[in-house]
Each structure stands twice: as structure tokens, then as C-alpha cells.
Write an enzyme that holds these catalytic residues in place. Structure first.
Site, PDB file in Angstrom:
ATOM      1  CE  LYS A   5     -42.037 -28.196   8.595  1.00 47.69           C
ATOM      2  NZ  LYS A   5     -41.040 -28.336   9.704  1.00 47.69           N
ATOM      3  N   PRO A  41     -49.132 -13.537  -2.196  1.00 48.16           N
ATOM      4  CG  PRO A  41     -47.172 -13.009  -3.350  1.00 48.16           C
ATOM      5  CD  PRO A  41     -47.828 -12.871  -2.023  1.00 48.16           C
ATOM      6  N   GLY A  42     -50.353 -16.460  -3.821  1.00 48.00           N
ATOM      7  CA  GLY A  42     -50.611 -17.888  -3.591  1.00 48.00           C
ATOM      8  C   GLY A  42     -51.224 -18.175  -2.231  1.00 48.00           C
ATOM      9  CB  THR A  75     -47.088 -27.142   8.378  1.00 45.84           C
ATOM     10  OG1 THR A  75     -48.211 -26.338   8.041  1.00 45.84           O
ATOM     11  CG2 THR A  75     -46.269 -27.347   7.103  1.00 45.84           C
ATOM     12  CG  ASP A  76     -52.605 -27.144   8.377  1.00 47.43           C
ATOM     13  OD1 ASP A  76     -51.660 -26.332   8.209  1.00 47.43           O
ATOM     14  OD2 ASP A  76     -53.730 -26.799   8.801  1.00 47.43           O
ATOM     15  CD  GLU A  77     -48.809 -23.015   5.950  1.00 51.71           C
ATOM     16  OE1 GLU A  77     -48.296 -22.566   4.929  1.00 51.71           O
ATOM     17  OE2 GLU A  77     -48.764 -22.445   7.048  1.00 51.71           O
ATOM     18  CB  ALA A  84     -34.596 -26.758  14.175  1.00 52.27           C
ATOM     19  CE1 TYR A  93     -42.683 -23.623   7.322  1.00 50.22           C
ATOM     20  CE2 TYR A  93     -45.015 -23.490   6.767  1.00 50.22           C
ATOM     21  CZ  TYR A  93     -44.012 -23.878   7.631  1.00 50.22           C
ATOM     22  OH  TYR A  93     -44.330 -24.526   8.806  1.00 50.22           O
ATOM     23  CB  SER A  94     -46.337 -25.479   2.256  1.00 51.23           C
ATOM     24  OG  SER A  94     -46.557 -24.886   1.003  1.00 51.23           O
TER      25      SER A  94
END
Ligand SMILES: NC(=O)c1ccc[n+]([C@@H]2O[C@H](COP(=O)([O-])OP(=O)(O)OC[C@H]3O[C@@H](n4cnc5c(N)ncnc54)[C@H](O)[C@@H]3O)[C@@H](O)[C@H]2O)c1
Length: 346
Positions: free
Chosen positions: A159, A286-287, A130-132, A80, A155-156
């Protein structure tokens, strides 16, 4: 095994739920049913006696305690999350609330449950990430499990924060955790705000096929069914405290990926000219990270997993699925923000 899967009404979570039930596991699907959820994703198992659905929010500690005590799972598979990078640029607060604080509450609930049961060695808290979190690569190199964290989007970063919490709960409290960091997933039931469904559905509708920047950003594409198989292997056989990178061994630039999709559609739904004529370059995110690539040697050598399809094979399967499931994606296109350009407010 009895698995508590969070986010099981989402894209990857629902693939895990369907596969786990098919393998004979008992599954409790815990999901808050946000805009990204769709219970039709698990309709094929809804009446199966191995399957139960619990609508709950991972930020609601009392609900988590109640559901863990009621169902007594052997493992928690935590998927989730708020998952869309563009939405995290427009509204980062929800990402911190759900991905960081929600993971904190779930860890605390799982720890209390694990302690109450006498700290069984076989319990697992599996965090799907995530790999991010590793940042962006140049033209060469791959992320390994030891690559330093360098998240670059809200987001990354959220995470990465949740990964750190999960590791700390292992080191500090001994909670038997496993982590996985995967590359970009694609396949059936992918929510129609992500790149691949956007391209397929815009192509069919005669709309522009938006490509951020010059389309040179490279991703390592992982077919969602292969990912679900890898996750079920890790939760069953992964070593406590260990993380595993999961990649598709299928690096493609966004532009190449979109051209491949157009070529598949040209064959399957021919029309005058090529769908590639609809490609339009739009202002970059962006980014926007330049390149992600996964070194999957650990999961291959320790658990014997490798992807079963190339990206071309997976994209064929995906396009077939979208062509055959129009009512599913039409309903989701009505939801808030879907079909609009998001994440340009930075
Ligand atoms: N999609 C990818 O390519 C990708 C890549 C790497 C990692 N991941 C990770 O895999 C996981 C699943 O990704 P996805 O693409 O299936 O996401 P998704 O957005 O399709 O689904 C997320 C699910 O989580 C549920 N959810 C959100 N907030 C919740 C809350 N507070 N309480 C309970 N449920 C809540 C939603 O209702 C939804 O069903 C995420 O943790 C994501 O970070 C995804």
C-alpha cells in the site's frame, strides 16, 4: 458526479457504492470478484438505474481503457486491493501484483483518459489507503499526514508503494489525485476473516475467540459508514495532491474490543456464562504493529467531517447486523482459507 469505484464488491467499496447511489451519484462498480468480493453487498442498488457493474481486473490495462472510455467517469475511487495482512504474510506476491502493479495500470489508464479529455481540472483519482503505511506507534502520539512512511508487513509495504506511485503521477504528470489513509474499519458486510466478524461468529458457534499475543495491540476503530461518508467528501472537495487521514477517534486494545463485543452478545444472545469465557490467547502475528492512531484534524477542519458514532455504538450496530444476516456470512465462511489461522508461516 459519475464515479468509477474499484473494489466495489468488497467491504468498504460496497459501502461507498451504496452511499454514493443513495446520494444521487452515478456509480460504475469495477471489481474482479476475488475471494473477498460479494455481490450481495451491493444487492440493494443492483437494479438502480444509477448503478452499473463491470467485472474486470485492475491489472488488465485493455479492460480499464475500455471501461473508462465507455462510462466517462468524473472521478476514479480506487479501493480494489488485496487487504488481509495475514494472507500477505503467507503469499506476498499477489499483494505486489494487485496493490502495486494494479495501481500502476489504473494510474496509467486514468492518465490516458484524462489527457484524452483535455486534462479537466475537476477530474479526481482518489486512492484509498491505510494508516499501516506509517508503521507502529508507542504508547503516545498520532499519525498525521506528514508522518514518514515506515511499512512493516507485505500488505502495508504494497500500500505504501501504491501511495508513492499516486503521488508521483501527480507531481510528474499533473494528474489530479487525492489520497486518504484510514484506520481499521468495521461494520456491516465485513468479510468473516477479519477480527470483529471472527469474534462475533466464533462466539455464536461456541468456538474459541482467538486473540493474537496478549491483546494489547491498539487500533483506532472507524465505522465503515462514517468512512464511506468521508471518502465521498474527499473525492468531491479534496484539494488535488493532498492526502487526508481518516480515523474513528476510537482507540481500543484488541482485548478491550473483544470484551466489549462479548458484553454486547451477552445482552443480545444470552446463554449460560459469558461469551468472554471463550477468549483464547494465540501466538502473535509476526511483526504485529503495537499501536495505530490517527490525528484527523485536517479532514475535520478542511472538510468538516467527523465520525458519527463511538465504537460502542458502532459495535452494537455491527452485532445487530450479523445477527440479522446469517445467510450472508454462512456462504462466505465456505470460501478458501476462511476460518483457518493464516499468517504464521514467517
Ligand atoms: N478494511 C480496513 O480496515 C482498511 C483499512 C485501511 C485501508 N483499507 C483499504 O481500503 C480498500 C478496501 O478495503 P476492504 O477492506 O474493503 O477490502 P476487501 O478485501 O473487502 O475488498 C477488496 C475488493 O477488491 C477487489 N479486488 C481485489 N483485487 C482486484 C483486482 N486485481 N482487480 C479488481 N478488483 C480487485 C476484490 O474482489 C474485493 O471486492 C483497500 O485498498 C484497503 O487497502 C482497508
Amino acid at each position: 458526479m459519475k464515479l468509477l469505484v474499484t473494489g466495489g464488491a468488497g467491504f468498504i467499496g460496497s459501502a461507498v457504492v451504496r452511499r454514493a447511489v443513495a446520494q444521487g451519484h452515478q456509480v460504475v462498480n469495477l471489481d474482479a470478484l476475488t475471494y473477498a468480493a460479494c455481490l450481495d453487498n451491493v444487492a440493494s442498488v443492483a437494479d438502480n438505474p444509477l448503478y452499473v457493474f463491470e467485472q474486470a481486473d485492475i491489472r488488465d490495462r485493455a479492460a480499464l481503457d475500455r471501461i473508462l472510455a465507455k462510462h466517462q467517469p468524473d472521478a476514479v475511487m480506487h479501493l480494489a486491493a488485496e487487504s488481509h495482512v495475514d494472507r500477505s504474510i503467507d503469499g506476498p506476491g499477489t499483494f505486489i501484483d494487485t496493490n502495486v502493479m494494479g495501481t500502476f495500470h489504473l494510474l496509467e489508464a486514468a492518465r490516458a483518459y484524462w489527457v484524452a479529455r483535455g486534462k479537466p481540472d475537476r477530474f479526481r483519482f482518489h486512492h484509498i489507503s491505510t494508516d499501516e503505511v506509517f508503521g507502529s506507534l508507542g504508547a503516545t502520539g498520532q499519525f498525521t499526514e506528514d508522518t514518514p512512511y515506515d511499512p512493516r508487513s507485505p500488505y502495508s509495504a504494497s500500500k505504501a508503494g501504491s501511495d508513492h506511485l499516486v503521488r508521483a503521477w501527480h507531481e510528474t504528470y499533473g494528474l489530479p489525485v487525492v489520497l486518504t489513509n484510514c484506520s481499521n474499519n468495521y461494520g456491516p458486510y465485513h468479510f468473516p476473516e477479519k477480527l470483529i466478524p471472527v469474534i462475533v461468529l466464533n462466539a455464536l458457534a461456541g468456538k474459541a475467540l482467538p486473540i493474537y499475543g496478549d491483546g494489547s495491540n491498539v487500533r483506532d476503530w472507524l465505522y465503515v459508514e462514517d468512512h464511506a461518508e468521508a471518502l465521498l467528501l474527499v473525492v468531491a472537495r479534496g484539494a488535488p495532491g493532498r492526502s487526508y487521514n481518516i480515523g474513528g477517534e476510537n482507540e481500543r486494545s484488541n482485548l478491550d474490543l473483544v470484551r466489549t463485543l462479548c458484553a454486547i452478545l451477552d445482552r443480545k444472545r444470552p446463554r449460560d456464562g459469558s461469551y468472554a469465557d471463550q477468549i483464547t490467547f494465540v501466538t502473535d502475528r509476526p511483526g504485529h504493529d503495537a499501536r495505530y492512531a490517527i490525528d484527523p484534524v485536517r479532514i475535520r477542519e478542511e472538510l468538516g467531517w467527523r465520525p458519527s458514532v463511538t465504537v460502542e455504538q458502532g459495535l452494537e450496530l455491527t452485532v445487530d447486523w450479523y445477527l440479522a444476516n446469517e445467510p450472508w456470512w454462512r456462504a462466505l465462511q465456505e470460501r478458501h482459507g476462511v476460518g483457518q489461522r493464516l499468517g504464521v508461516s514467517a
